[in-house]
Write a protein that holds these residues in place. Structure first.
Motif, PDB file in Angstrom:
ATOM      1  N   LEU A   1       0.751  -1.178  -0.034  1.00 42.62           N
ATOM      2  CA  LEU A   1       0.112  -0.114   0.035  1.00 42.62           C
ATOM      3  C   LEU A   1       0.950   1.299   0.148  1.00 42.62           C
ATOM      4  N   GLY A   2       1.969   1.271   0.708  1.00 43.33           N
ATOM      5  CA  GLY A   2       2.714   2.630   0.803  1.00 43.33           C
ATOM      6  C   GLY A   2       3.264   2.895  -0.489  1.00 43.33           C
ATOM      7  N   PRO A   3       4.217   1.970  -1.286  1.00 40.51           N
ATOM      8  CA  PRO A   3       4.645   2.578  -2.500  1.00 40.51           C
ATOM      9  C   PRO A   3       3.885   2.815  -3.463  1.00 40.51           C
ATOM     10  N   ILE A   4       2.607   2.061  -3.748  1.00 41.45           N
ATOM     11  CA  ILE A   4       1.733   2.154  -4.627  1.00 41.45           C
ATOM     12  C   ILE A   4       0.841   3.392  -4.333  1.00 41.45           C
ATOM     13  N   GLY A   5       0.521   3.745  -3.050  1.00 40.68           N
ATOM     14  CA  GLY A   5      -0.290   5.022  -2.739  1.00 40.68           C
ATOM     15  C   GLY A   5       0.745   6.170  -3.182  1.00 40.68           C
TER      16      GLY A   5
ATOM     17  N   ASP B   1       9.732  14.066  -1.704  1.00 39.79           N
ATOM     18  CA  ASP B   1       9.185  14.768  -0.792  1.00 39.79           C
ATOM     19  C   ASP B   1       8.127  13.866   0.396  1.00 39.79           C
ATOM     20  N   PHE B   2       7.814  12.835  -0.246  1.00 41.20           N
ATOM     21  CA  PHE B   2       6.945  12.312   0.521  1.00 41.20           C
ATOM     22  C   PHE B   2       7.296  10.704   1.262  1.00 41.20           C
ATOM     23  N   VAL B   3       8.724  10.709   0.790  1.00 45.71           N
ATOM     24  CA  VAL B   3       9.178   9.202   1.398  1.00 45.71           C
ATOM     25  C   VAL B   3       9.332   9.064   2.918  1.00 45.71           C
ATOM     26  N   PRO B   4       9.710  10.405   3.498  1.00 42.68           N
ATOM     27  CA  PRO B   4      10.002  10.238   5.015  1.00 42.68           C
ATOM     28  C   PRO B   4       8.824   9.935   5.818  1.00 42.68           C
ATOM     29  N   VAL B   5       7.594  10.681   5.490  1.00 41.38           N
ATOM     30  CA  VAL B   5       6.544  10.474   6.009  1.00 41.38           C
ATOM     31  C   VAL B   5       6.282   9.060   5.662  1.00 41.38           C
ATOM     32  N   ALA B   6       6.152   8.354   4.319  1.00 38.37           N
ATOM     33  CA  ALA B   6       5.895   6.890   4.197  1.00 38.37           C
ATOM     34  C   ALA B   6       6.666   5.813   4.959  1.00 38.37           C
TER      35      ALA B   6
END
Length: 238
Positions: free
Chosen positions: A24-28, A62-67
């Protein structure tokens, strides 16, 4: 002994939703960037025309740390909750396997699941770039791997802390709340000092010497694991 515990844990997570979370994380994240570029294709390709792949990677980064923080938190919590819900800690720790081996097996499983997520993110990013028509420029494979794995190494202190909290607490409210709070704070990590570990996953991508922050994350993550494993080895279980 640790490998026996790891193989047992591998079987326990089947049907628990952990693999769904891993995908879910990478696909989202990729779906969000696909929508972003799809809706603003002409504008973004014009803006990044000199380096289309760099533009895509910077938007994903930009969103990798949050994920990473949120995914690490949920994986650690769900994995620990398998034992907590089944009240199987006493049976598990009564086996001829040291508590340290049990702790390290949980850690390795968590890291393996997050590694799969990072690999999916890297492969999916290349796929998204090809779908968007960026193959006219060379694919920067080193940068594609850096976007996930360099930040992953830098996020290890928080992941190690989350594993410690999750395994030590029967009630997962506290560790999950901490993880979600840190995930939200990481959005503003670029405004934090480079000495604050929360900013390291972002700096592992954007800093002039990103390897310093990946190395610092690995080192601090290992240092946090030491008291975590000692506490787990000495803690009474329910």
């Amino acid at each position: 002994m640790m490998w026996r515990a790891l193989s047992a844990d591998w079987l326990k997570i089947r049907g628990k939703g952990l693999w769904f979370l891993v995908f879910l994380g990478p696909i989202g994240l990729l779906a969000m960037q696909g929508l972003n570029f799809g809706l603003r294709y002409d504008y973004l390709t014009q803006q990044y025309r000199a380096d289309l792949w760099g533009g895509l990677l910077s938007n994903v980064a930009d969103f990798v740390p949050v994920a990473l923080y949120l995914g690490g938190t949920l994986i650690c919590s769900m994995m620990a909750n398998v034992e907590h819900q089944m009240s199987s800690w006493k049976q598990l720790l009564a086996l001829p396997i040291s508590r340290t081996s049990v702790f390290m097996a949980k850690l390795l499983l968590c890291l393996l699941l997050l590694t799969v997520s990072c690999l999916l993110l890297a492969a999916g990013t290349v796929g998204l770039g090809v779908i968007l028509g960026f193959q006219s420029q060379p694919i920067p494979y080193a940068k594609v791997l850096q976007i996930g794995f360099a930040s992953y190494a830098a996020a290890l202190p928080v992941i190690s802390l989350q594993l410690w909290f999750s395994l030590s607490s029967r009630n997962q409210t506290f560790p999950v709340s901490v993880g979600i709070t840190l995930s939200l704070l990481s959005i503003f990590s670029l405004f934090l000092s480079e000495w604050v570990p929360l900013s390291w996953p972002a700096l592992a991508w954007s800093a002039p010497r990103p390897w310093l922050f990946s190395g610092a994350g690995l080192l601090l993550g290992l240092l946090i694991l030491l008291p975590g494993s000692i506490h787990f080895a000495r803690k009474d279980v329910d």
